[in-house]
Design a protein around this motif. Structure first.
Motif, PDB file in Angstrom:
ATOM      1  N   PRO A   1       0.892  -1.270  -0.002  1.00  0.00           N
ATOM      2  CA  PRO A   1      -0.095  -0.020  -0.037  1.00  0.00           C
ATOM      3  C   PRO A   1       0.832   1.364  -0.080  1.00  0.00           C
ATOM      4  O   PRO A   1       0.204   2.260  -0.156  1.00  0.00           O
ATOM      5  CB  PRO A   1      -0.793  -0.119   1.203  1.00  0.00           C
ATOM      6  CG  PRO A   1       0.029  -0.880   2.086  1.00  0.00           C
ATOM      7  CD  PRO A   1       0.688  -1.966   1.507  1.00  0.00           C
ATOM      8  N   HIS A   2       2.229   0.964   0.113  1.00  0.00           N
ATOM      9  CA  HIS A   2       3.089   2.306   0.223  1.00  0.00           C
ATOM     10  C   HIS A   2       3.197   2.772  -1.355  1.00  0.00           C
ATOM     11  O   HIS A   2       3.263   4.029  -1.397  1.00  0.00           O
ATOM     12  CB  HIS A   2       4.252   2.127   0.690  1.00  0.00           C
ATOM     13  CG  HIS A   2       4.351   1.966   2.190  1.00  0.00           C
ATOM     14  ND1 HIS A   2       4.445   3.121   3.134  1.00  0.00           N
ATOM     15  CD2 HIS A   2       4.441   0.938   3.174  1.00  0.00           C
ATOM     16  CE1 HIS A   2       4.603   2.801   4.238  1.00  0.00           C
ATOM     17  NE2 HIS A   2       4.217   1.523   4.514  1.00  0.00           N
ATOM     18  N   VAL A   3       3.259   1.562  -2.204  1.00  0.00           N
ATOM     19  CA  VAL A   3       3.481   1.944  -3.549  1.00  0.00           C
ATOM     20  C   VAL A   3       2.294   2.580  -4.107  1.00  0.00           C
ATOM     21  O   VAL A   3       2.487   3.686  -5.065  1.00  0.00           O
ATOM     22  CB  VAL A   3       3.822   0.911  -4.367  1.00  0.00           C
ATOM     23  CG1 VAL A   3       3.742   0.883  -6.041  1.00  0.00           C
ATOM     24  CG2 VAL A   3       5.191   0.065  -3.918  1.00  0.00           C
ATOM     25  N   SER A   4       1.100   2.425  -3.789  1.00  0.00           N
ATOM     26  CA  SER A   4      -0.014   2.845  -4.102  1.00  0.00           C
ATOM     27  C   SER A   4      -0.325   4.046  -3.417  1.00  0.00           C
ATOM     28  O   SER A   4      -1.231   5.066  -3.758  1.00  0.00           O
ATOM     29  CB  SER A   4      -1.367   1.873  -4.108  1.00  0.00           C
ATOM     30  OG  SER A   4      -1.313   1.696  -2.514  1.00  0.00           O
ATOM     31  N   GLY A   5       0.223   4.563  -2.443  1.00  0.00           N
ATOM     32  CA  GLY A   5       0.031   5.815  -1.688  1.00  0.00           C
ATOM     33  C   GLY A   5      -0.747   5.757  -0.742  1.00  0.00           C
ATOM     34  O   GLY A   5      -1.346   6.680  -0.115  1.00  0.00           O
TER      35      GLY A   5
END
Length: 218
Positions: free
Chosen positions: A154-158
């Motif tokens: 979920p970090h990559v998707s912000g």
């Protein structure tokens, strides 16, 4: 033999003692000065040590690695949720960032500041973190308890942020649900995501770690 009057002998003795008395006075002055300095040094408060929040070895480090830098989501120390100059903050989901800033504004009234240990990350940065986790923990299975793949993170998707320091995570643990901000993994007290329904129904039950999260099974 010439007799020396008593008064002359007394004067001579006084003259001979003058250098000795002078030396004693000088020594006394120096000793007093040293003692005063020593007392001042020992009674003055020591300069405070630079403080830093406890940072477990499995929390993402903010320093760039593998040639990756701020453009990929790395952040230096001291970045807050209001620092739009860093992609790790600016590229977060808009609703998540709004909730974070509302919470941070209220937390400031309690003397608590939200620092960003990690927010949005590029896929390259996420993969580098995963490679480092595998090296640190010795296997992909153990690394998966701390770092997701670029496809599932979920970090990559912000949609996730890692908050510091410990007083901020403690504040969010108590008040985060009021803003829809929830801790998702029991082993990561710094990892928060937006769950708007939590405002009315409290945060959902936490997963033990990311390997228990169905989103990580893709």
């Amino acid at each position: 033999m010439t007799r020396i009057p008593p008064s002359a002998r007394t004067t001579a003795r006084r003259i001979r003692w003058l250098p000795v008395v002078g030396l004693i006075v000088v020594i006394a002055v120096i000793t007093a000065a040293l003692g005063y300095h020593s007392r001042n040094s020992s009674s003055s408060p020591a300069a405070p040590l630079a403080s830093s929040a406890p940072s477990p070895s499995n929390t993402p480090r903010s320093a760039p690695r593998g040639g990756l830098g701020e453009a990929d989501g790395a952040v230096p120390d001291g970045v807050s949720v209001f620092d739009d100059g860093y992609p790790a903050v600016a590229d977060l989901d808009h609703d998540l960032l709004r909730a974070l800033r509302e919470a941070a504004t209220d937390a400031a009234d309690d003397g608590v500041q939200f620092y960003v240990n990690s927010g949005w990350r590029s896929p390259e940065y996420q993969n580098e973190l995963l490679r480092e986790a595998v090296s640190e923990y010795g296997s992909k299975d153990e690394a998966a308890r701390w770092v997701a793949t670029a496809d599932t993170s979920p970090h990559v998707s912000g949609d996730a942020i890692d908050i510091g320091h410990t007083n901020a995570t403690a504040w969010l643990s108590e008040h985060g649900a009021e803003y829809g901000l929830c801790q998702i993994y029991r082993n990561e007290p710094w990892h928060y995501e937006l769950r708007p329904e939590a405002i009315d129904r409290r945060c959902p039950r936490m997963y033990a770690d990311p390997t228990q999260d169905p989103r990580m099974q893709r």
